[in-house]
Design an enzyme around this catalytic site. Structure first.
Site, PDB file in Angstrom:
ATOM      1  CE  LYS A   1      -3.955   1.945   2.520  1.00 56.47           C
ATOM      2  NZ  LYS A   1      -4.873   1.772   3.655  1.00 56.47           N
TER       3      LYS A   1
ATOM      4  CB  SER B   1      -8.294   0.670   5.541  1.00 60.32           C
ATOM      5  OG  SER B   1      -8.993   1.887   5.648  1.00 60.32           O
TER       6      SER B   1
ATOM      7  CB  SER C   1      -8.130   3.516   2.539  1.00 58.77           C
ATOM      8  OG  SER C   1      -7.295   2.970   3.543  1.00 58.77           O
TER       9      SER C   1
END
Lengths: 483, 99
Positions: A82, A181, A157
């Site tokens: 990420k 997330s 996210s």
């Protein structure tokens, strides 16, 4: 079940990869080529990555691992990371224009542990800006699409990390979870995602959003892959003052197709009542049946305080965000805008106005609001007290039960643009995931089945450091679903 | 406390100064609408009756806080900071002009 982007070859697990490499040393290179073929074919639509490393660099890294006999437990797995987790020499944007050209001079501890265990970083994945969002539509670059239906969001996210794994554009990935997330995108894309106990995985090198809530965690196509990555990244780190000093277990040993104890699990009624889609509930109930067949006792309980978890979470997260994001001023690093005024504060304000997206600005403003004089006691302090009560309730609950179950999301993946227009609708997607972060508990989302061709995730959570048993229960669901 | 849309617009302007985040003037109305909705959601806990005795919880980390002794490290070399040397001038890193 895998989405159409995957082939049998590109979807292999870490364990199979390790076994095949032992038989044929060229296998790893063929595998890398297969993954890059998938990327070439589908990435233009899916947009899981912000930065993708060239295949030549990845092959060089793998050659090095092979040459020095350092394939380790990850066996040359391609790990998507990420874009809020620092990677030395690789751009780390946090999905924001503010850090569009930021290249960290160091690796996050989780990344260096991946590299030291035979993992190769393949690229940095798309995300909601500074991890603020639940759909990956809030990225400053482009939205990521759901591989099961290009008209729907992949969740967020960590949407890019989820899609890279689900569409076989990586073996496994790292995400971060502040209020769901990792679990939400795992649920929406049909993969497994684990949010560890607060402090089990070092946050060193993770760009902070809500420091008391953030955790890095693994995402994979099967429970076993997630356990293998968790083995690698967890453990004490002196560089993180909130890193737990615990002996890390071998989580792989929990991934067995039989219950390791006579589990008693609980379903909290508040998590399966308000606003839960009927199709999601049907899959959830069939999962309870799967567990009942494995001698797992399921009971129902009430926890009325859960009605307050969403406002509690957002007050705390936004307050922490307004403080954490104060460092992005354009003076120390990141984007800088030329100011028209003569004061430094003009440059600072202009930089933040142009560098941050609308959702980030909204959260900074609200965080400032709840911390303002005269409002602090009513909002922030009150939220911290509700957090204490929630923590106490969970502690009491887990004296009686080994784990709790809920649907990860109350709905199927929303259509693009559907949730983002209404902040309350957007925040409500996290309704079942945020209580876990408030209490610092571990949780895993595992695919429970499909409704209308879309994956439905089941969340299992438990007391601190119960990751092993959660992995075991997740494995029971995984094999019950395929069996 | 009930606040009108105009009150919210004023609050946003004040918060923008405090947070050093300038709100886009063209979007201030929709921002006010969103903030109003979100604060309404927050107000759910304001109404909650919690005994005074309850201590706030700021972290769920209950281990021993690991504060390491200060250790002197060799500073990062200029070449590591700017590997291409594009921003170097007379051996120093040149930063862009702001004002």
């Amino acid at each position: 079940m895998l989405p159409p982007q995957c082939t049998q070859f590109s979807s292999i697990s870490i364990k199979t990869l390790r076994e095949r490499v032992r038989e044929d040393s060229d296998f790893l290179f063929k595998y890398v080529e297969e993954v890059y073929r998938a990327i070439e074919r589908y990435e233009q639509r899916l947009r899981a990555y912000i930065t993708l490393r060239p295949i030549s660099e990845v092959i060089d890294d793998i050659e090095n691992l092979v040459k020095h006999g350092k394939l380790g437990p990850l066996g040359g797995a391609l790990v998507a990371v990420k874009d809020n987790i620092s990677t030395k020499g690789i751009r780390t944007t946090c999905g924001s224009k503010m850090l569009e050209n930021y290249v960290p001079p160091y690796d996050a501890t989780a990344v260096s542990r991946i590299k030291n265990s035979g993992g190769v970083v393949i690229g940095k994945t798309n995300m909601d800006e500074f991890a603020m969002g639940s759909t990956t539509e809030n990225s400053a670059f482009y939205p990521t699409l759901n591989p099961w239906d290009y008209g729907r969001v992949p969740g967020g996210s960590s949407g890019g990390s989820a899609v890279a794994v689900a569409a076989c554009e990586a073996t496994v990935s790292l995400g971060s979870d502040t209020g769901g997330s990792i679990r939400l995108p795992a649920a929406y894309t049909g993969i497994v995602g684990l949010k560890p106990t607060y402090g089990l995985v070092s946050r060193y090198g993770l760009v902070a959003y809500g420091s008391s809530l953030d955790q890095i965690g693994p995402m994979g196509r099967c429970v076993e892959d997630v356990a293998i990555v968790l083995n690698v990244i967890s453990g004490h780190d002196p560089r993180d003052s909130t890193s737990l000093r615990v002996n890390v277990e071998n989580f792989e040993k929990y991934v067995v197709d039989y219950p390791l104890k006579r589990y008693r699990v609980v379903v909290l009624e508040e998590m399966v009542s308000e606003g839960i889609d009927e199709k999601v509930m049907k899959i959830f109930n069939s999962t309870l049946d799967v567990l009942a067949k494995r001698d797992v006792t399921v009971e129902f309980r009430k926890m009325p305080l859960l009605h307050y978890s969403l406002p509690t979470y957002y007050i705390i997260a936004m307050a922490e965000a307004s403080s954490n994001l104060a460092r992005f001023d354009g003076l120390r690093y990141g984007t800088r805008s030329e100011a028209e005024g003569k004061l430094w504060v003009d440059a600072y304000r202009k930089t933040r106005m142009t560098g941050f997206g609308e959702e980030v600005k909204r959260r900074i403003l609200l965080g400032t609001y709840v911390l303002s004089e005269g409002l602090y006691e009513g909002y922030y302090l009150k939220a911290a007290k509700v957090r204490r009560l929630l923590h106490q309730e969970f502690t009491k609950l887990f004296r009686e039960y080994d784990a709790a179950l809920s649907p990860t999301s109350p709905t199927l993946p929303p259509r693009l643009g559907e949730a983002i227009v209404d902040p309350i609708k957007l925040y409500s997607l996290d309704i079942n995931t945020v209580p876990i972060n408030l209490a610092g508990l571990p949780a895993i989302s595992v695919p429970g089945g499909f409704a209308e061709g879309l994956p439905v995730g089941i969340q299992i959570f438990g007391p601190p450091l119960s990751e092993g048993f959660l992995l075991n229960i997740a494995k029971l669901i995984e094999s019950g679903r395929s069996g | 406390m009930w606040l009108s849309r105009v009150d919210w617009e004023k609050i946003i302007k004040h918060l923008s100064i405090l947070a050093l985040v300038e709100a886009d003037t063209a979007r201030i109305e929709s921002l006010a609408r969103d903030l109003e909705k979100i604060v309404e959601m927050f107000n759910k806990i304001v109404e909650l009756n919690i005994p005074e005795i309850v201590e706030p919880l700021y972290t769920t980390f209950f281990g021993e806080i690991n504060l390491e002794e200060d250790v002197e490290w060799e500073s990062m070399g200029i070449r590591e900071l700017d590997p291409t040397g594009e921003r170097l001038e007379d051996g120093y890193v040149k930063s862009p002009k702001t004002l």
